[in-house]
Design a protein around this motif. Structure first.
Motif, PDB file in Angstrom:
ATOM      1  N   ALA A   1      -2.599  -6.352  -5.991  1.00 31.75           N
ATOM      2  CA  ALA A   1      -2.634  -5.404  -4.855  1.00 31.75           C
ATOM      3  C   ALA A   1      -2.033  -4.158  -5.246  1.00 31.75           C
ATOM      4  N   LEU A   2      -1.109  -4.189  -6.295  1.00 33.76           N
ATOM      5  CA  LEU A   2      -0.740  -2.722  -6.911  1.00 33.76           C
ATOM      6  C   LEU A   2      -1.834  -2.207  -7.517  1.00 33.76           C
TER       7      LEU A   2
ATOM      8  N   GLN B   1      -5.087  -2.586  -7.149  1.00 35.26           N
ATOM      9  CA  GLN B   1      -6.123  -2.270  -6.035  1.00 35.26           C
ATOM     10  C   GLN B   1      -5.850  -1.001  -5.448  1.00 35.26           C
ATOM     11  N   HIS B   2      -4.340  -0.561  -5.517  1.00 29.37           N
ATOM     12  CA  HIS B   2      -3.988   0.476  -4.941  1.00 29.37           C
ATOM     13  C   HIS B   2      -3.709   1.690  -5.797  1.00 29.37           C
ATOM     14  N   GLY B   3      -4.140   1.420  -6.993  1.00 26.31           N
ATOM     15  CA  GLY B   3      -4.181   2.653  -7.937  1.00 26.31           C
ATOM     16  C   GLY B   3      -2.673   2.776  -8.730  1.00 26.31           C
TER      17      GLY B   3
ATOM     18  N   GLY C   1       0.806  -1.102  -0.085  1.00 27.03           N
ATOM     19  CA  GLY C   1      -0.147  -0.003   0.016  1.00 27.03           C
ATOM     20  C   GLY C   1       0.896   1.409   0.123  1.00 27.03           C
ATOM     21  N   ASP C   2       2.102   1.145   0.288  1.00 28.61           N
ATOM     22  CA  ASP C   2       3.025   2.427   0.130  1.00 28.61           C
ATOM     23  C   ASP C   2       3.531   2.564  -0.864  1.00 28.61           C
TER      24      ASP C   2
ATOM     25  N   ARG D   1       4.039   3.767  -4.906  1.00 28.73           N
ATOM     26  CA  ARG D   1       3.772   4.591  -5.712  1.00 28.73           C
ATOM     27  C   ARG D   1       4.318   4.446  -7.051  1.00 28.73           C
TER      28      ARG D   1
END
Length: 677
Positions: A628-629, A631-633, A600-601, A603
């Protein structure tokens, strides 16, 4: 080099020297796009001067070895789509004779001291599996009941139902009249339904006697110096499924039960993982390599490999001849030289040097410097090595007083058709002042060049000074490649490697970032605003961990990564011991070292590359991380290769390796755009 130049990369085998010292033989192998396979033949290399010449015409001929009497040259040959089989040819020349018909192929062989027999290794499939019953394919086989930790291996698949066993065969007369397949009336009268285009001698293959039958792999078999025993490596002890301990066993050719020669103390604070049984030429000593696994038998993290010796015919205690704190003999094996000496290969500071050691522990450095010695042979006072350096992936050379004299030039076309970018060796301090050693490979032109931080796998491995196709391909495309050996790497002593035990992503992260910063400061022609980070396996781990902790990178590539230590424990072939030893067993501690827990961290736009048959870092590591990447945009792509395992970038099919390079360069072009800033 470009991706299309992969077929120029030759690898050279361990050499073998004829006992008269006049010539050596090596195999030279390369990727071939037309065959989508690795092809190569054997080459005779004169030691006194002259031009090497190709002496076989097989599809893939490898592992040449002269018999002790110099009369026969043995080797392995694969046909397209087939498994390697053992062949022999008169050393003076002639037609090779096939000696084996192993369903799963031959992986290793050695001659007896009198040259009359051979011992070899081959996997033996359980009945009903792997095509041993007509009409029963993989999807129709019986279910597998698993009750052990060790039941799969990357590149091999399931292993408990196809153990590596040791076989013995008598060398037949190679000048016997060849078998001719009957035709017409003769064929009808014989009742034969078909013919054999490669039926050995007399229409059949020499009968091989299986020597081992245990439910364990028996590897690296060799004859004892007197020819009365076969020595091999295996894990046959009680509790072998729960540790990494292995031993040398001696099996009398007239007996049935092997005798354990190592780890024989009833109580010991040190358990060894043993390999490479090697009798000395004079028959007085048995050398072997081993890692100290401590009392648990599982503490493998950053354990250097040492040389040990036993008096021949003894079951111990063995003496350790090299200090694992500063010497690492993990590559190249052991080569008898002279009467009682052996040659070994020391992995050190991005190179591999050749050492000669005797039974008393006295050592001499025979070859060192900016090169990687990959193999060696000794006979009649001559030593020939196979090696790589900054301009070649593999050549053969003769050891002389002044150093190595090259005997081959398989990389001539590579140097002619491509630019070989030099690797500049540099040292830069880490955050705590610790010196970090590595290289920078620069593209042509004045810059500013975008930069790729490349992180090796392992983690107990090393970038070295030899020609590296990855760095050369990226430099040719306009990128500067930065690569170093942070703490956790091999080649700098055990303390350097063990710093990250239960602390992954700490000092190693500091080291790679500090080395990158040092390179950027030293090279104004590099563009610090256009940075990429990439790596495979542990390098995939540290790349993903880097982008979770540092946001300076424009884009990333995470390949075959160790990304979720929690799920790795139950799904990877080495998961039962690797994760607990490297990241610990406390859940909070493991999560503190987990890229998946920190996804989640992230970018940084990320390309995730993985192989569908990877059992070392199973494909779900990539799939879950990629999802997961998304899903976190985070901009992300997932590139999956069918039919490949963890070794894709090094040993995958030529076309897949080429396509991988093309996708990697496409990704960097998309995000870093060299020349278009």
């Amino acid at each position: 080099m470009k991706p299309s130049d992969l077929n120029l990369l030759h690898s050279v085998s361990v050499p073998t020297i004829h006992p008269d010292g006049t010539r050596a033989v090596v195999s030279a192998t390369r990727p071939d796009f037309a065959a989508d396979a690795y092809v190569g033949q054997l080459w005779s290399v004169p030691l006194g001067g002259g031009t090497p010449r190709r002496i076989t015409q097989g599809f893939a001929d490898t592992q040449p070895r002269f018999s002790p009497d110099g009369e026969v040259l043995g080797f392995l040959r694969s046909v397209p789509g087939g498994k390697p089989q053992l062949y022999a040819v008169p050393a003076a020349g002639g037609e090779p004779v096939r000696l084996t018909d192993s369903k799963m192929g031959v992986s290793w062989f050695r001659f007896s001291p009198d040259s009359a027999q051979l011992v070899f290794s081959s996997r033996v499939p359980a009945h009903g599996r792997y095509g041993t019953v007509d009409g029963v394919g993989p999807g129709a086989e019986d279910p597998r009941l698993i009750s052990s930790y060790k039941y799969r291996a990357n590149g091999a698949g399931y292993t408990a139902d196809k153990r590596v066993q040791v076989f013995l065969l008598d060398l037949p007369a190679l000048d016997a009249e060849p078998w001719i397949a009957p035709v017409g009336r003769a064929k009808e009268a014989s009742g034969q339904a078909g013919d054999s285009a490669d039926g050995g001698i007399g229409g059949d293959f020499p009968e091989a006697r299986q020597l081992t039958h245990a439910d364990a792999d028996a590897t690296s078999p060799v004859f004892s110096a007197d020819g009365k025993h076969v020595l091999f490596t295996a894990a046959l002890h009680s509790g072998a499924d729960e540790d990494l301990v292995s031993d040398i066993y001696a099996l009398a050719l007239s007996g049935t039960e092997p005798e354990r020669l190592t780890n024989t103390a009833v109580e010991s604070e040190t358990l060894l993982g043993v390999s490479e049984p090697t009798p000395s030429a004079d028959g007085q000593w048995l050398y072997f390599l081993a890692q100290d696994l401590s009392g648990t038998g599982k503490d493998f993290v950053a354990r250097n490999t040492a040389l040990y010796v036993l008096p021949a015919g003894s079951d111990g205690p063995a003496r350790r001849l090299t200090d694992p704190e500063d010497t690492d003999l993990a590559e190249g094996g052991i080569v008898p030289a002279g009467e009682s000496e052996v040659l070994v290969f020391n992995r050190t500071r991005g190179s591999v040097e050749l050492l000669q050691i005797d039974a008393g522990g006295e050592r001499r450095v025979l070859a060192s410097g900016p090169l990687v010695v990959q193999g060696a042979a000794a006979a009649a006072g001559a030593v020939v090595v196979s090696y790589a350096d900054g301009t070649t992936m593999g050549e053969a050379a003769l050891l002389e007083a002044g150093g190595l004299r090259p005997l081959t030039d398989f990389s001539a076309q590579l140097r002619k058709d491509t630019r070989v970018a030099p690797a500049l060796e540099e040292i830069h301090p880490s955050r705590d002042g610790y010196p970090v050693h590595g290289w920078v490979v620069l593209p042509e032109g004045p810059g500013p060049h975008p930069v790729l931080l490349n992180i090796h796998g392992g983690p107990f491995a090393q970038f070295d000074c030899a020609y590296f196709d990855e760095a050369q391909a990226y430099a040719a495309a306009g990128y500067a490649v930065v690569q170093c050996n942070p703490r956790g790497s091999a080649g700098y002593g055990q303390a350097h490697g063990r710093v990250i035990k239960e602390a992954m992503g700490t000092r190693d992260l500091d080291d790679v970032l500090a080395f990158l910063e040092g390179v950027l400061a030293a090279h104004p022609e590099l563009d610090g605003a256009r940075l990429g980070v990439m790596g495979g396996s542990y390098g995939g781990y540290l790349s993903a961990w880097t982008t979770a902790n540092d946001h300076r990178f424009t884009a990333a590539i995470v390949e075959r990564g160790f990304l979720d230590p929690l799920s790795f424990t139950g799904s990877a072939d080495i998961g039962w011991f690797f994760g607990p030893e490297y990241t610990g067993t406390n859940t909070d501690q493991v999560l503190a070292q987990s890229p998946m827990a920190r996804v989640g961290d992230v970018r940084t736009p990320t390309l995730v590359i993985h192989s569908e048959e990877d059992l070392r870092c199973p494909v779900d590591q990539a799939q879950r991380y990629y999802t997961a990447l998304k899903q976190h945009g985070v901009p992300a792509e997932l590139l999956l290769f069918p039919g490949e395992n963890h070794e894709l970038s090094r040993a995958g099919t030529p076309w897949h390796r080429r396509q991988r390079f093309e996708h990697v360069l496409r990704w960097w072009e998309q995000w870093l755009k060299p020349g278009n800033a």
